[in-house]
Structure formats: structure tokens, C-alpha cells
Design an enzyme around this catalytic site. Structure first.
Site, short mmCIF file in Angstrom:
data_model
loop_
_atom_site.label_atom_id
_atom_site.label_comp_id
_atom_site.label_asym_id
_atom_site.label_seq_id
_atom_site.Cartn_x
_atom_site.Cartn_y
_atom_site.Cartn_z
N LYS A 195 0.80 -1.23 0.00
CA LYS A 195 0.00 0.00 0.00
C LYS A 195 0.83 1.28 0.00
O LYS A 195 0.49 2.27 0.65
CB LYS A 195 -0.96 0.01 1.21
CG LYS A 195 -1.95 -1.13 1.21
CD LYS A 195 -2.82 -1.19 2.43
CE LYS A 195 -2.16 -1.87 3.59
NZ LYS A 195 -3.06 -2.33 4.63
N ASP A 230 -5.39 -6.90 10.26
CA ASP A 230 -6.74 -6.31 10.33
C ASP A 230 -7.84 -7.33 9.99
O ASP A 230 -8.93 -7.29 10.55
CB ASP A 230 -6.87 -5.05 9.45
CG ASP A 230 -6.36 -5.23 8.03
OD1 ASP A 230 -5.85 -6.31 7.71
OD2 ASP A 230 -6.48 -4.27 7.23
#
Ligand code: BGC
Length: 508
Positions: A195, A230
Site C-alpha cells: 500500500k 486487520d
């Protein structure tokens, strides 16, 4: 008619013909350019096409790669990482726990008070901050110091109001949304950044140690009780409320999935035993690759120019970080090869200038004259006033890119369901509804703005799930959105792995 007059008439007629000729010529050129733009649109549409037959191949490839990734380390691009989470919070958790969540775009701090019963989150406070861009490519220490000082401010602000016993060490869950090779439930080595993060000196380090050292530098005494991805936090929260949850998927800046796997199916775990006989596996599906994925040259260029070429191929076609960027690349080519947008705007050449939420706003623009699209083209991409058919062309591009993403995402989910025998293909399985010939209810927890805030993405995903599973089986699969699951789930897992919990009886 006098000679002079005759000449004048001829000249005027010739001029009129010339003007008409120029106009016809211009119209012809415009038509040709428009036809070229439509040709480019059709080309993208064909390259992104993901009919159900192709999706089924992706489903099978996902299931096959899952097996390969579980068989041996490096056996597949799907990392299938062990999480050491062999039981999920079941409601016995009680007390105040903290969570730090380092995601893609934001960093969150949470304090969660648990009441000791299933679904009894008495309160939770959360603070969210954007991660300053310069920290994404800084030194490891700078990033972790930023996290630690934000956390210190949060803890200092709570004063005595949290009711936290002063003589007790605070325990926290560290939700770290990047690929980590865990060595225990509370330690793990960063494999690589994704990311857009590029902090070389963190790679290969235990991220819990990095955090603990930074907390110490700020004078905070804390214990990291759980290090979780996550996806794992999201699974934990959803399972806490609804024990039929078997998997979770994130559709945010990045994308990933995790699920509960039988230990005997995790061949590479050799020798690791768990009391429950299961373990949560973090698939890191953003790195999934298959030749069946409909890849365009826009994807190939995006990948080649990214900080992580040849990695996260699935993520680069699906997640929020990239969808707007793919659209920008298509519009840039259209602008360069036709003049439908007028002179090429230099802003259109700026990578990542078109963020996915803005692209979604154009896609979902329901005004008759597509005024929102026009505004975004003007304000963000410096493309002033274009005709309505050009705005429609832009909306079409957004549709093609998002539809492909959502359909591939659906194939990914069905791939997991197939691997764990919950896709209905092996007949209708017994379970709660044993004897009724019905398939067992299966919940997949979902988190992330791409899914929650982008209704077209959601609709296309659901549509493809039904195409793949059939109406009846699809009805037994519930995609359930969790809110702040990554963080709250991190705190829940800190609680279930806390030293203060005596009764750690876990039920799956
Ligand atoms: C990371 C995953 C994470 C996902 C969603 C990906 O880029 O590799 O670990 O779960 O983003 O945040």
C-alpha cells in the site's frame, strides 16, 4: 449580371463552400476521434471482462493456491500465514484493553471496555489520524515514534476517566495491516510493506519490538498481548457477535482475507498443536495471482511503476488504493490519443491524483447532466467543461474498472468457501439445520470503505456471488459489515490473550 458582380458571387459561393468544407472536415475529424475514444473504451471493456466462466476459473485457482500455500512455505503466491490465533473471543473477556491499528491510510487508537458476556462491549473510544505521507517512506523509528506519541497523548488525555487501575499494566492489541510472519501470537517479522509504504529498515524486524521500544522511549509501560492482521481483528469482532462467522475480508486501501482452518490441513505448520484443532490463517490474498485474471496493459504499467512490482497483483486490481489510479491511466490514454477532453491536462499525468472515493462519486453521479462528474473532472483533473457524452464516457470507464474489481472479489470469497466446503457444491451440508437438507449458515465479515461506502462495488459483488453460487446457496452466505472490527477485534484478542484473564476457556 455585370462581370464584377459575377466574380463577387463566385467568390462568396467558393468561400461558403470552403467554410462548409472546413466545418464538415472538422465534424469528420471530431467523429473520427470520438470513434477512436469509443474504440479505446471497447478495448478496455473486453480486456476487463470477467464473465461467470472466467470467474469460476478464478474460484478454482484461489482454492488450489490455498492448498499450495498451506502445504509449504513459498508454495504459492498466497502466503497463507499462520496467526497463532487458535481461539476467538467468546464473551468471557472482561476489563479495559487498548488497540493500535496501523492500516493503509489511517492510524487508529482505541480503548475498549468489555463486560464479560458475549456481545458486551460496554464502551469504546476511538481516535483516528491520517498517516503523514512523509512517514510512509521514512525511517522505522520515525514511524513508530509517531505511533507511540499519539498513543501517549491519548492515554494522558483519559486521566482517571477510563477507570483503569493505576497499578495495572495496560495491555494492547497491535493491529498491523501488512504481511507479517508471526512467531507467536504476540510477535512477528515484517515480510514486506504494501500500500505504498517503503520503510526499508522495518523489513525483517519484529514489529512488536519496534512498537515496544518506541513506547518505552515515550515512557509508557505497556504489554502487547496480541499482534494481529486487520482481517484477524475483523474476524474476532464478528465471531464475538456471531459465532457462525468463519472468514473475514477487507476491502479498503488494500485487500486481504483470513479464515478458520483445521490444523491438519495446515501441512506446513508441522508439529504445532492447538487445543481447538483450528487456527486462523491470514491468506494475504492481495498477492494472489492466476493467469485467469483479466489483466490489461494499464495494470501491467501500474504494477511496473509501483514500489512493489510483481507483488500484490490481486490487490492492484481490486483495492481502494488502485481503482482510481487505473481509471486515471485509461482517461490519460484517451486524452492523448483523441481530443475528447480538449488539450491534454498535465494534471491527468499525476499518479494517484484521482482517488477512488472521487472516482466512485463520478460513477454514482445520478444527476441528469452528470454535474458532479463535470465538477470532479474540472476540480481534480483540470479538465474544464466537457460535453455530456464525454462525461458519460468517463462514467463508463469507472463502471468497467469497478465491475471487474467487484466480480474478482466475489470469486475470491467463493474460492475460500469452496476450500472450506461452504459453497454448497458438495451438496447441502448438515449443521444447525441437520436433517432439513439445508446448507449451514455461513457468515463472512467484511470491512473497509470500498465495500461500505461504494454501493456499485457492493452490488456487483453480490450479483457475482449469486452467479457463482446459485440463488439458494448464496442465500445461506451472509456478508456482514463490521465497524472498526480491525481495531476493536485487536483489543478483544488482547483481552483473550491477556495475562489477567484466568478463565481462558475458548469455544469455536
Ligand atoms: C496487506 C494486508 C492487509 C490488507 C488490508 C494488504 O496490503 O498486505 O496485510 O490485511 O492490505 O488492509
Amino acid at each position: 449580371m455585370g462581370k464584377g458582380r459575377e466574380v463577387a458571387v463566385t467568390v462568396v459561393a467558393a468561400a461558403a463552400c470552403a467554410v462548409a468544407g472546413v466545418m464538415v472536415g472538422r465534424r469528420w475529424v471530431r467523429r473520427r476521434k470520438w470513434a477512436k475514444a469509443m474504440g479505446l473504451l471497447r478495448e478496455v471493456e473486453e480486456a476487463c471482462d470477467a464473465p461467470v466462466g472466467r470467474l469460476k476459473q478464478v474460484v478454482d485457482a484461489m482454492a488450489v493456491e490455498m492448498h499450495a500455500g498451506l502445504a509449504s512455505e513459498g508454495g504459492s503466491k498466497l502466503r497463507m500465514l499462520l496467526t497463532f490465533v487458535d481461539s476467538l473471543p467468546n464473551g468471557t473477556e472482561k476489563g479495559t484493553y487498548y488497540a493500535l491499528h496501523l492500516g493503509g491510510t489511517y492510524f487508529r487508537i482505541l480503548r475498549v471496555q468489555l463486560g464479560g458476556k458475549r456481545s458486551s462491549i460496554l464502551s469504546h473510544d476511538m481516535e483516528r489520524q491520517a498517516i503523514p505521507e512523509h512517514l510512509m517512506s521514512s525511517r522505522s523509528e520515525d514511524l513508530f515514534d509517531f505511533i507511540a506519541s499519539s498513543f501517549k497523548t491519548f492515554v494522558e488525555r483519559e486521566g482517571n476517566s477510563s477507570g483503569f487501575p493505576l497499578d495495572q499494566k495496560r495491555e494492547l492489541g497491535f493491529t498491523f495491516s501488512f504481511p507479517v510472519k508471526q512467531t507467536s501470537v504476540s510477535s512477528g517479522i515484517l515480510i514486506k510493506w504494501t500500500k505504498g509504504f517503503e520503510i526499508e529498515d522495518t523489513v525483517g524486524q519484529d514489529v512488536v519490538k519496534c512498537l515496544e521500544r518506541a513506547l518505552e522511549r515515550k515512557g509508557l509501560v505497556m504489554r502487547v498481548a496480541a499482534l494481529v492482521n486487520d482481517t484477524v481483528g475483523t474476524l474476532a469482532l464478528s465471531h464475538y457477535h456471531d459465532p457462525d462467522t468463519v472468514a473475514s475480508v477487507i476491502f479498503g486501501t488494500g485487500t486481504n482475507a483470513c479464515y478458520l482452518e483445521r490444523m491438519d490441513a495446515i501441512i506446513k505448520s508441522q508439529g504445532i498443536l492447538t487445543a481447538s484443532g483450528v487456527m486462523v490463517v491470514n491468506m494475504e490474498w492481495g498477492n494472489f495471482w492466476s493467469s485467469h485474471l483479466p489483466r490489461t496493459h494499464y495494470d501491467i504499467d501500474l504494477d511496473a511503476e509501483s514500489p512493489n512490482p510483481n507483488d500484490q497483483g490481486f490487490e492492484k486490481m481490486i483495492s481502494g488504493m488502485y481503482l482510481g489510479e487505473i481509471v486515471r491511466r485509461i482517461l490519460l490514454r484517451m486524452s492523448q490519443e483523441t481530443d475528447v477532453f480538449g488539450p491534454v491536462s498535465p494534471t491527468l499525468s499525476v499518479p494517484f491524483i484521482l482517488r477512488t472515493p472521487l472516482m466512485a462519486a463520478m460513477h454514482e453521479d445520478d444527476s441528469l447532466d452528470l454535474s458532479e462528474t463535470s465538477k470532479i473532472l474540472n476540480d481534480i483533473l483540470d479538465i474544464p467543461e466537457v460535453l455530456l457524452n464525454v462525461r458519460k464516457l468517463v462514467v463508463n470507464v469507472c463502471d468497467i474498472v469497478t465491475r471487474r474489481a467487484a466480480r474478482l472479489a466475489a470469486a475470491g470469497i467463493v474460492g475460500i468457501l469452496k476450500k472450506i466446503g461452504r459453497d454448497g457444491s458438495s451438496g447441502f451440508v448438515s449443521g444447525r439445520s441437520r436433517g432439513e437438507g439445508k446448507m449451514r449458515r455461513t457468515v463472512v465479515a467484511i470491512e473497509g470503505g470500498l465495500y461500505s461506502n461504494y454501493s456499485m462495488f457492493r452490488e456487483y459483488l453480490h450479483e457475482a456471488m449469486v452467479e457463482l453460487l446459485g440463488e439458494e446457496a448464496a442465500e445461506r452466505i451472509e456478508l456482514k459489515v463490521t465497524l472498526d472490527g480491525s481495531g476493536i477485534g485487536g483489543a478483544l484478542l488482547a483481552a483473550s490473550h491477556s495475562r489477567q484473564i484466568v478463565d481462558t476457556a475458548q469455544m469455536l
